[in-house]
Design a protein around this motif. Structure first.
Motif, PDB file in Angstrom:
ATOM      1  N   LEU A  55      -0.071  -8.688  -6.375  1.00 49.10           N
ATOM      2  CA  LEU A  55      -0.671  -9.342  -5.223  1.00 49.10           C
ATOM      3  C   LEU A  55       0.322 -10.274  -4.544  1.00 49.10           C
ATOM      4  O   LEU A  55       1.211 -10.827  -5.185  1.00 49.10           O
ATOM      5  CB  LEU A  55      -1.908 -10.122  -5.655  1.00 49.10           C
ATOM      6  N   GLU A 100       0.821  -1.202   0.000  1.00 48.26           N
ATOM      7  CA  GLU A 100       0.000   0.000   0.000  1.00 48.26           C
ATOM      8  C   GLU A 100       0.859   1.257   0.000  1.00 48.26           C
ATOM      9  O   GLU A 100       0.577   2.215  -0.733  1.00 48.26           O
ATOM     10  CB  GLU A 100      -0.908  -0.029   1.230  1.00 48.26           C
ATOM     11  N   HIS A 108       0.256  -7.706   0.225  1.00 49.07           N
ATOM     12  CA  HIS A 108      -0.976  -7.137   0.760  1.00 49.07           C
ATOM     13  C   HIS A 108      -2.172  -7.653  -0.030  1.00 49.07           C
ATOM     14  O   HIS A 108      -2.062  -7.910  -1.235  1.00 49.07           O
ATOM     15  CB  HIS A 108      -0.941  -5.614   0.676  1.00 49.07           C
ATOM     16  N   PRO A 109      -3.338  -7.776   0.614  1.00 45.34           N
ATOM     17  CA  PRO A 109      -4.545  -8.192  -0.107  1.00 45.34           C
ATOM     18  C   PRO A 109      -5.015  -7.110  -1.064  1.00 45.34           C
ATOM     19  O   PRO A 109      -4.640  -5.936  -0.942  1.00 45.34           O
ATOM     20  CB  PRO A 109      -5.558  -8.419   1.016  1.00 45.34           C
ATOM     21  N   ALA A 110      -5.863  -7.507  -1.996  1.00 42.30           N
ATOM     22  CA  ALA A 110      -6.314  -6.598  -3.049  1.00 42.30           C
ATOM     23  C   ALA A 110      -6.961  -5.336  -2.496  1.00 42.30           C
ATOM     24  O   ALA A 110      -6.770  -4.239  -3.040  1.00 42.30           O
ATOM     25  CB  ALA A 110      -7.292  -7.326  -3.969  1.00 42.30           C
ATOM     26  N   GLU A 111      -7.702  -5.450  -1.396  1.00 46.48           N
ATOM     27  CA  GLU A 111      -8.405  -4.280  -0.873  1.00 46.48           C
ATOM     28  C   GLU A 111      -7.452  -3.206  -0.369  1.00 46.48           C
ATOM     29  O   GLU A 111      -7.815  -2.030  -0.314  1.00 46.48           O
ATOM     30  CB  GLU A 111      -9.375  -4.683   0.230  1.00 46.48           C
ATOM     31  N   ARG A 112      -6.224  -3.578  -0.041  1.00 46.01           N
ATOM     32  CA  ARG A 112      -5.253  -2.569   0.399  1.00 46.01           C
ATOM     33  C   ARG A 112      -4.481  -1.954  -0.763  1.00 46.01           C
ATOM     34  O   ARG A 112      -3.710  -1.016  -0.575  1.00 46.01           O
ATOM     35  CB  ARG A 112      -4.280  -3.168   1.405  1.00 46.01           C
ATOM     36  N   GLY A 169      -6.025  -0.899  -3.617  1.00 46.32           N
ATOM     37  CA  GLY A 169      -7.040  -0.310  -4.485  1.00 46.32           C
ATOM     38  C   GLY A 169      -6.642   1.001  -5.131  1.00 46.32           C
ATOM     39  O   GLY A 169      -7.268   1.422  -6.102  1.00 46.32           O
TER      40      GLY A 169
END
Length: 215
Positions: free
Chosen positions: A187, A170, A190-194, A196
């Protein structure tokens, strides 16, 4: 997306699959100083930040003590990753393809003396036109200073949106976007939502992605 005329790669976790190694080094070092570090602590809070922030914040140290701990962390890292074995064949192929078409930079919060042996061991050093490390900027990611300097070092009259950055954290994505770059988030760390804030997400650095971006 504009025509892309340069590529920048983050180092830890992007070019070098070494975030598990870094976590193990920090875990052991911090445990020895009475501040255990969990995987959630590292990947959730610290991964992608500067060395001074990671060690200084977690152990509450500064000055000469912080500098000595940074040197110790680097030595432990090089013992495990210094020969380039953390760089996959797929990444080597992707970087070589990119360098055959546009200038390539490495922009990292790591220090030059830990990056260069890995690049040399993986035979990527000859493909890198500019290297920006923690030695070169006062403010690490998420500050954009590293990418701003990379644009200056490549010295091809590049505009920020003509460079693509590959990042896995991020903080890295924030840095690249603040500098005005097109950003591809990888990826894994960190996961995808972090991630964005990136322009797109990919599973890995590989030649198919680079070909699509550069043609």
């Amino acid at each position: 997306m504009s025509v892309l005329l340069a590529v920048a790669f983050d180092f830890n976790g992007t070019l070098s699959h070494d975030e598990p190694i870094l976590y193990a080094v920090y875990r052991d070092l911090f445990s020895e100083h009475g501040r255990p570090l969990s995987t959630d602590d590292y990947y959730g809070t610290l991964a992608g930040l500067s060395e001074e922030v990671i060690i200084g914040t977690w152990l509450g140290v500064g000055g000469a003590e912080l500098a000595a701990l940074v040197e110790e962390r680097i030595e432990r890292y090089l013992a495990l990753a210094g020969e380039g074995r953390t760089v996959s064949d797929a990444v080597r192929e992707a970087v070589a393809y990119a360098a055959g078409r546009v200038p390539v930079a490495v922009v990292s919060g790591a220090f030059r003396r830990e990056i260069e042996p890995v690049l040399a061991g993986a035979e990527l050093d000859r493909h890198v036109a500019a290297l920006v490390s923690a030695d070169d900027v006062e403010r690490g990611k998420p500050d954009p200073a590293g990418y701003v300097l990379a644009l200056e070092l490549l010295d091809h009259g590049l505009r920020p949106w003509e460079m693509v950055a590959f990042e896995d954290t991020e903080a890295g994505v924030t840095s690249a976007k603040a500098a005005g770059l097109y950003c591809v988030a990888v990826l894994g760390t960190h996961p995808a939502e972090r991630l964005g804030g990136a322009d797109e997400l990919v599973e890995a650095v590989e030649i198919g992605v680079v070909k699509r971006l550069l043609g």
